[in-house]
Design a protein around this motif. Sequence first.
Motif, PDB file in Angstrom:
ATOM      1  N   ASP A 157       0.864  -1.191   0.000  1.00  0.00           N
ATOM      2  CA  ASP A 157       0.000   0.000   0.000  1.00  0.00           C
ATOM      3  C   ASP A 157       0.896   1.235   0.000  1.00  0.00           C
ATOM      4  OD1 ASP A 157      -2.075  -1.745   0.263  1.00  0.00           O
ATOM      5  OD2 ASP A 157      -2.496  -1.294   2.380  1.00  0.00           O
ATOM      6  N   ASN A 162      -7.932  -1.489  -3.276  1.00  0.00           N
ATOM      7  CA  ASN A 162      -7.260  -0.271  -2.813  1.00  0.00           C
ATOM      8  C   ASN A 162      -6.538   0.375  -3.997  1.00  0.00           C
ATOM      9  OD1 ASN A 162      -5.575   1.652  -1.693  1.00  0.00           O
ATOM     10  ND2 ASN A 162      -4.300   0.175  -0.583  1.00  0.00           N
ATOM     11  N   GLY A 171      -2.809   0.592  -3.926  1.00  0.00           N
ATOM     12  CA  GLY A 171      -2.088  -0.651  -3.608  1.00  0.00           C
ATOM     13  C   GLY A 171      -1.779  -1.474  -4.850  1.00  0.00           C
TER      14      GLY A 171
END
Length: 344
Positions: A252, A306, A309
């Motif tokens: 991330d 995400n 990410g």
Amino acid sequence: MKINDFPSISVVGATGAVGKICLDILNERNYPIEKINLFASSRSAGKKIIYNNNELIVKEATKNAFDESDVVFISADSNVSLELAPSAVNSGALVIDDGSAFRMKEDVPLVVPEVNENDIKTHNGIISIPNCTTTPLVMAVHNLRKLSKINRIQATTYQAVSGSGSMAVSELHDQTMSIINNDEIIKSVYPHQIAFSLIPQVDEFMPDGYTKEEHKMINETKKILHDNNLKISATCVRVPIYYCHSEVISVDFEDEINLKDIINVFKSASGIKLIDNGLNENYPTPSFVQGKDDIYIGRIRKDSSNNKGISFWIVSDNLRKGAALNAIQIMDSALKLGKIPKFR
Ligand SMILES: NC(=O)c1ccc[n+]([C@@H]2O[C@H](COP(=O)([O-])OP(=O)(O)OC[C@H]3O[C@@H](n4cnc5c(N)ncnc54)[C@H](OP(=O)(O)O)[C@@H]3O)[C@@H](O)[C@H]2O)c1
């Protein structure tokens, strides 16, 4: 190069899984036989090992065996490192240790030359190499950090049995043959059957529910990257293959990163090769990577949960870049930096 341009080296653990690959790599580099001494336990003293069509005799490793050595590679267990390394250092040699005995000691650099070569300059006689799962992870993360701050890393490993030494390779072979022949399965290295199975445990369990191997990955990564605040978690799994460790890494970032930039940063990184074309079923596998020096990365994709990410897949030969090759590259770097005390 003339013969005297090569440091005189000792390989402790020459009969083991890492020691054998160390000799293969030295042979590939035409390292002169006159500059190599082999050591193991008293059990192996007198054994002959063929090196470049010549015989080398294995000697018992004792505290005063290293007076003539410029560099001592130790690839045995931690107790052996703890016993032998201090006297090798006292004799003036540089010790490059493959085990975990010194890795987290403050005055011992823990080195992957592509990542933190300059840490070699601070050594006091001993340099450690990281765990064989840490090395490929830090090589990838070191390059990704050039693109953005990293907020969190999650790693899951698929580790070959040779990571537990040559006895474990025999155990996988013997259990596989026993299953095929319908014989009794004997377990000695691992607590469970490894043939045709998986073991979600590498090394001993710690009170927090993680294993020592997982702790090593987490703590060693922070030390090598000089970032104690890095958020990182790991799950380490033993799989029934002989060679090469694979890892699924999720990262991330602080910022949203373009996949093209990720690919470019890996493409230009030293020691990393990309095989990344999932649509054509192209990605690195352990059978392809075995015997190769570089680490291989593929399956690079955005994390669907995400947008800051990514996830990717790494395969690396645990006995080469994960151990023997990294140790030899540390010697190369120490030589270049003038940090082999008896050999300047
Ligand atoms: N395997 C990997 O992928 C890997 C990766 C990174 C780091 N390492 C580290 O490298 C080290 C060696 O691992 P390995 O997989 O090569 O283990 P291994 O196959 O079990 O070999 C162990 C070696 O140590 C020698 N040895 C045992 N007791 C000794 C003693 N008292 N004095 C001198 N030598 C002794 C053995 O010699 P005998 O033949 O005489 O018993 C053998 O040569 C370990 O610290 C391991 O954590 C391994």
